[in-house]
Design a protein around this motif. Sequence first.
Motif, PDB file in Angstrom:
ATOM      1  N   ARG A  21       0.846  -1.210   0.000  1.00 51.29           N
ATOM      2  CA  ARG A  21       0.000   0.000   0.000  1.00 51.29           C
ATOM      3  C   ARG A  21       0.875   1.251   0.000  1.00 51.29           C
ATOM      4  N   LEU A  24       1.999   1.783  -3.505  1.00 53.45           N
ATOM      5  CA  LEU A  24       0.879   2.317  -4.303  1.00 53.45           C
ATOM      6  C   LEU A  24       0.651   3.798  -3.991  1.00 53.45           C
ATOM      7  N   ALA A  25       0.775   4.153  -2.694  1.00 54.17           N
ATOM      8  CA  ALA A  25       0.584   5.562  -2.308  1.00 54.17           C
ATOM      9  C   ALA A  25       1.641   6.431  -2.983  1.00 54.17           C
ATOM     10  N   SER A  28       0.857   6.788  -6.636  1.00 55.72           N
ATOM     11  CA  SER A  28      -0.331   7.595  -6.939  1.00 55.72           C
ATOM     12  C   SER A  28       0.059   9.065  -7.108  1.00 55.72           C
ATOM     13  N   ARG A  29       1.279   9.428  -6.650  1.00 58.70           N
ATOM     14  CA  ARG A  29       1.772  10.799  -6.845  1.00 58.70           C
ATOM     15  C   ARG A  29       2.621  10.932  -8.108  1.00 58.70           C
ATOM     16  N   GLY A  30       2.697   9.822  -8.894  1.00 57.87           N
ATOM     17  CA  GLY A  30       3.415   9.860 -10.161  1.00 57.87           C
ATOM     18  C   GLY A  30       4.322   8.662 -10.329  1.00 57.87           C
ATOM     19  N   PRO A  31       4.766   8.383 -11.578  1.00 58.03           N
ATOM     20  CA  PRO A  31       5.635   7.238 -11.829  1.00 58.03           C
ATOM     21  C   PRO A  31       6.949   7.353 -11.052  1.00 58.03           C
ATOM     22  N   PRO A  76      -4.655   2.611 -13.351  1.00 57.97           N
ATOM     23  CA  PRO A  76      -5.870   3.118 -12.700  1.00 57.97           C
ATOM     24  C   PRO A  76      -7.100   2.232 -12.900  1.00 57.97           C
ATOM     25  N   LEU A  79      -7.222  -0.377 -10.189  1.00 60.92           N
ATOM     26  CA  LEU A  79      -7.556   0.276  -8.918  1.00 60.92           C
ATOM     27  C   LEU A  79      -9.061   0.566  -8.861  1.00 60.92           C
TER      28      LEU A  79
END
Lengths: 118, 118
Positions: A21, A24-25, A28-31, A76, A79
Motif C-alpha cells: 500500500r 501504491l501511495a 499515486s503521486r506519479g511514476p 488506474p 484500482l
Amino acid sequence: MLNQSARLDLAYQALADPTRRSILAQLSRGPNSVSQLARPLAMSLPAVMQHLAVLQGSGLVRSEKVGRVRTCRIEPRALSLAEQWINQRRIEWERHFDRLGEYLETMNKEAQSHGHSE
Amino acid sequence: MLNQSARLDLAYQALADPTRRSILAQLSRGPNSVSQLARPLAMSLPAVMQHLAVLQGSGLVRSEKVGRVRTCRIEPRALSLAEQWINQRRIEWERHFDRLGEYLETMNKEAQSHGHSE
C-alpha cells in the motif's frame, strides 16, 4: 485472460500488505523508478522487488524498462475495479436501509391510523 | 485496538476470496442467518463458518445470536474504510495527471511563443 473475480482476488491480495500500500501511495503521486520506490522502505532491494512482482501480477502496477531504469506506474483501471466492487456493495446496503426505513414508516402510519379503532 | 493499517490488511485479506465476496454481496441486501448464507454456497457448513470467521475477524461482518439463530450483518464503517483507501489513491493519481496536463500545456504555449524568434 483472468476473469473479473480472479482479478479482484489478486487486487485485494496485493492491497492486503502495508508495504505494497505504501508503494501504491507513492505511485499515486506519479511514476517512480524501482530505486526511488525502494529508498523510503526499510528493506532489501530483493524484498522490494518481490512486493513489486505481486503488485504487477495483480495488475495494479505496470512497469517499463528504458535503458537501465525500470519505471513503475499505477494502472488506474485495476484500482477502479477494486474500488467499484466495494462501492457497489455499500450502495446496495444503503438502498436496503432506505427500503427498510420506508417500510417502518408505512407500518408506523398504519399503526397510527388503526390506533383509534382498536 | 487494531491500528488503521492492520485493519486494512484484514479487510483486503477478507475481500480476496470469491466465497467471502459472495457472502458480503448477500449481506449487502440485508441481514441473513448463517444457514441462509450457507444455502447458495456449494460447500459444507464448517467451511462457510470458517469464511464467516475471517469476515468477522476483519470487522466487515458482525453477528448476533438470538435464541438458536445467529444473524450476520455488514459493518458499513469497515467497508467504507477499505473503499476510501483506494478512493484516495485514485484521487491523488488523477490530481497528478491534472498537474501534468497543466505543465505540458504551459510548455506547449512557451514553445509556440518562442517559435517566431528562433
